[in-house]
Each structure stands twice: as C-alpha cells, then as structure tokens.
Motif scaffolding. Structure first.
Motif, short mmCIF file in Angstrom:
data_model
loop_
_atom_site.label_atom_id
_atom_site.label_comp_id
_atom_site.label_asym_id
_atom_site.label_seq_id
_atom_site.Cartn_x
_atom_site.Cartn_y
_atom_site.Cartn_z
N MET A 55 74.67 18.95 44.28
CA MET A 55 75.97 18.68 43.68
C MET A 55 75.91 17.58 42.62
O MET A 55 76.59 17.64 41.61
CB MET A 55 76.97 18.27 44.77
N GLU A 56 75.10 16.56 42.88
CA GLU A 56 75.03 15.44 41.95
C GLU A 56 73.70 14.75 42.12
O GLU A 56 73.08 14.80 43.18
CB GLU A 56 76.18 14.46 42.22
N GLU A 57 73.24 14.11 41.06
CA GLU A 57 71.97 13.38 41.09
C GLU A 57 72.22 11.96 40.62
O GLU A 57 72.87 11.73 39.60
CB GLU A 57 70.97 14.09 40.17
N TYR A 58 71.75 10.99 41.42
CA TYR A 58 71.97 9.58 41.11
C TYR A 58 70.64 8.90 40.79
O TYR A 58 69.60 9.30 41.29
CB TYR A 58 72.62 8.86 42.30
N ARG A 75 81.09 8.69 45.38
CA ARG A 75 81.09 10.15 45.49
C ARG A 75 82.32 10.75 44.84
O ARG A 75 82.41 11.95 44.66
CB ARG A 75 81.03 10.54 46.98
N THR A 114 83.73 9.44 41.72
CA THR A 114 83.52 9.43 40.27
C THR A 114 82.10 9.86 39.89
O THR A 114 81.82 10.11 38.72
CB THR A 114 83.78 8.04 39.69
N ASN A 115 81.19 9.90 40.89
CA ASN A 115 79.78 10.24 40.65
C ASN A 115 79.10 9.26 39.71
O ASN A 115 78.20 9.63 38.95
CB ASN A 115 79.64 11.67 40.11
N HIS A 116 79.54 8.01 39.74
CA HIS A 116 78.93 6.97 38.92
C HIS A 116 78.48 5.81 39.82
O HIS A 116 78.98 5.63 40.93
CB HIS A 116 79.92 6.44 37.87
#
Length: 404
Positions: free
Chosen positions: A67-70, A116, A118-120
C-alpha cells in the motif's frame, strides 16, 4: 505469546548499506494453475488436512498488496547530527505500529515516525545529536512509545529510557517525552525488560546487583530483589522464575509472584555433575531443563513430575516462543521451526518454513494474537526448490491444539 523484550547495554550497531522494503510478496501466477497446484499438493500430501489448512491460511492473505513505502533515510534532516554513522542508509531492524503511526528503527540507531493517514514522515525520534536508539516498545497501557537508547557522551555504555505519548509524536513533538528509571544504573551487563503480558518492567543494575520491578501503567517501583546469587530471571504470566548459582549437583530455583515478589515455591533441581546447563525455561507450571548431551527434562513444579525427551530427538534450540493459548512451544534451530507440546512430543515441523537468518531473532517472527498464524522472513520457494531470494511465509497453527 512471547517472552518479554529484554535490551542490554552494548556498543552501537555497526552500519550496513543493505535496504529492506517494508513489504514484499511473491508475484502470483495464473489463478487456475495456482488452484490446480494447491489441489495437487493437498491430494499427494502425507498430511492432507494439514496441507489444506496451510493453503487456507495463505488464501486469507491472497489480496495482500503493498500500500505504501516509507523511507527512514533523509540526510538533509540530519545536518546537525554529530555521529557520522547516523547519516548513512542502513536496514530497518524494528517496525512498531501504534494506532495510526508506524515507527521504523534503522540499524544505525535512527528512528522515524510515519503517519498512516497522510503517508508522510512525521518526525525523527532521536532527541539529541548523539542519541543511538537501540529498541522500541509500545506501551498500550498509557498509549506511549518507550525508546531505549545509548549516547556518545556516555561512550554508549548505559541504557536510557524515555516515554513519549503517541499524541505528542503525532503532533511532531517527540521532545515532549520524559525520562524513565533515572535512578537505575543500566550499564552492561545491566538490562531493562518490558513484559507486556503482566504489565511490568524488570530492570537490573549490575553495579549493585539489584533487580527492580516497575508497573508498566505508571512506572512506579513495586519491589526489588537483592540477591547476588541470582543468575537469571525468567518471566511467565503471573510468576517469575529465579535461577540461582548452581552447585555441582543441583540448581536452586525460586518461583515468585510477579505482583508483589512473594516466594511461591523454593526448591532444588538435580543436575548431572560437571555438565553445563544449555537452558532453563519456564512456561506457567512447566519447567524445561536441558544439559549438555543429556535428555530434555520437562518438570511440573506443582506435582514434581518429570518427563524426558531423548537428546537425539530434541536438539538444543537457539530460541523459544511459547504459545500460551495452545499450550505449545516453538523451537528455532538452524533456520528451522518446530512445535512441541509439554508431553515432549513433536507436534509438527514446517517443511515450507526455512528462515532467512541462520541466527534466529524472535523479534523477526510475528504470531497473530489468536496464535493461528506465524509470519516469518524466509527463503523463497519456487517449483518446490529453495532459491536465492526472500519472502514472507505464512504457516497455519489451526491444527496445533493440545489438551495437555
């Protein structure tokens, strides 16, 4: 599910340039062919029900997607850091989720918080330029994150703990936390251990050989244990096992109430002379004792009964995980996982579960709260052969029940 997280004082970790993504799954082949292979494996399996159960477990995660990569690495944000290795890209060694925030701790000692929503990235948790964070613990009792760190100004010799409310971190104010256990000298071989099951914290000050137990809700000290003969302490739900210095033919043991330190049982366990003790582990009323080149002994401390498992069947593992819901325990040895009951019987071994790291660290093993799935970082399987690569492997515990 697991034993408490224990962190001891040591030098900071060396840097490593290897990067690990937050999630990686095998690509799926054509659905029809995949279903045919599953049915085929089920029909030819020596344990068809077990094979089908594993297939079902994998099916539960068939729609898992990245879903997202940090990214924890940001040299621009660390321009004031005085420790050069904190500015290098290193692998992620711990990931902790707390509500809508994900914390990622890098091997270098840098810890970042991500939203989780804003995904920032929200902020870095390193409160000072010379701080190296060693470990993280989410305290659900008061909705806070505890960081355990060492500092260059102290020559990385002592552990320092800090508690920060999740709400403060969400606002981007990680400096709003406060120090914990300031009265304790946690120099090596001192340690701090967080016990989520009992809601307690155990500290050991090697300087004066004193163990102290704190309440995880408000960090008040409950009691202390001052005994220079104590060699090790093991924690289980409701109780603590004190292992004292052994004599030539026995080891003194004490079982204490975790709540107030009251001695519940005081006894000696006989040993073979001149043979080292590989391990002593406690699971509720069961005690596991293994000496070098001897059988495993399973002792019931309530009824003083002993079962033995042949040394050829039970080889000394490198790590344990106890499954309290299922009354079973896992052993890890040479990348393999096995499940045992307390009658000394091997319940199962996972042929499809070859761990990636040979020196198993149970921090890299995740077991669901219902204890029906184990998720591990393993070698990848392709066409029934182990290949160079890595993957997340799911195995099912649904068939692993024990009335004992």
């Amino acid at each position: 599910m697991m034993e408490g997280r224990r962190i001891s004082a040591a030098n900071p970790r060396p840097c490593s340039g290897r990067r690990i993504l937050a999630a990686k799954k095998r690509g799926r082949s054509d659905g029809f062919l995949n279903s045919v292979k599953k049915l085929q494996r089920r029909e030819i399996s020596s344990k068809p029900d077990r094979s089908f159960s594993i297939t079902n477990a994998q099916e539960r995660f068939r729609n898992m997607r990245l879903m997202e990569e940090y990214d924890t690495h940001d040299p621009k944000s660390h321009c004031s850091v005085v420790l050069p290795f904190l500015m290098k890209r290193t692998k992620v060694i711990e990931i902790v989720a707390a509500q809508d925030i994900i914390f990622a701790l890098a091997h270098s000692g840098v810890c970042a918080a991500f939203s989780r929503v804003t995904n920032h990235r929200i902020c870095f948790l390193n409160a000072s330029p010379d701080e190296v964070i060693r470990s993280l613990f989410y305290n659900k009792n008061n909705d806070s994150l505890i960081t355990v760190s060492v500092y260059a100004s102290d020559n990385f010799s002592s552990l320092k703990c800090r508690s920060t409310r999740i709400e403060y971190i969400r606002r981007g104010n990680p400096d709003a936390g406060f120090a914990l256990f300031e009265s304790e000298s946690l120099k090596w071989p001192g340690f701090v251990e967080f016990d989520d099951v009992n809601g307690k914290v155990l500290t050991y000050s090697a300087q004066d050989s004193i163990y102290k137990v704190f309440d995880l809700k408000n960090y008040t000290m409950l009691y202390s244990i001052s005994d220079k003969d104590v060699q090790e302490i093991k924690i289980s739900p409701g109780i603590m096992l004190l292992i004292l210095n052994r004599s030539s033919s026995y080891v003194p043991l004490k079982i204490l109430s975790i709540e107030d330190g009251t001695i519940l049982k005081d006894f000696h366990h006989l040993l073979h002379r001149n043979k080292k003790v590989d391990f002593i582990e406690q699971f509720n009323e069961k005690l596991l004792v293994k000496q070098e080149n001897e059988n495993l002994q399973i002792l019931d401390v309530r009824h003083t009964g002993i079962r033995e498992v042949s040394r050829t069947e039970f080889l000394t593992p490198s790590a344990f995980i106890f499954l309290y819901e299922n009354q079973l325990f896992l052993t890890f040895r040479n990348r393999t996982v096995a499940v045992w009951n307390f009658r000394g019987e091997l319940v199962t071994s996972f042929e499809d579960h070859l761990l990636w790291h040979p020196d198993c660290n149970t921090n890299n093993i995740y077991i669901t709260s219902d204890q029906d799935l184990i998720i591990s970082y393993c070698k990848a399987e392709s066409d029934d052969q182990w290949t160079e690569g890595n993957d997340t492997v799911l195995s099912d515990f649904d068939a692993l029940t024990s009335p004992y």
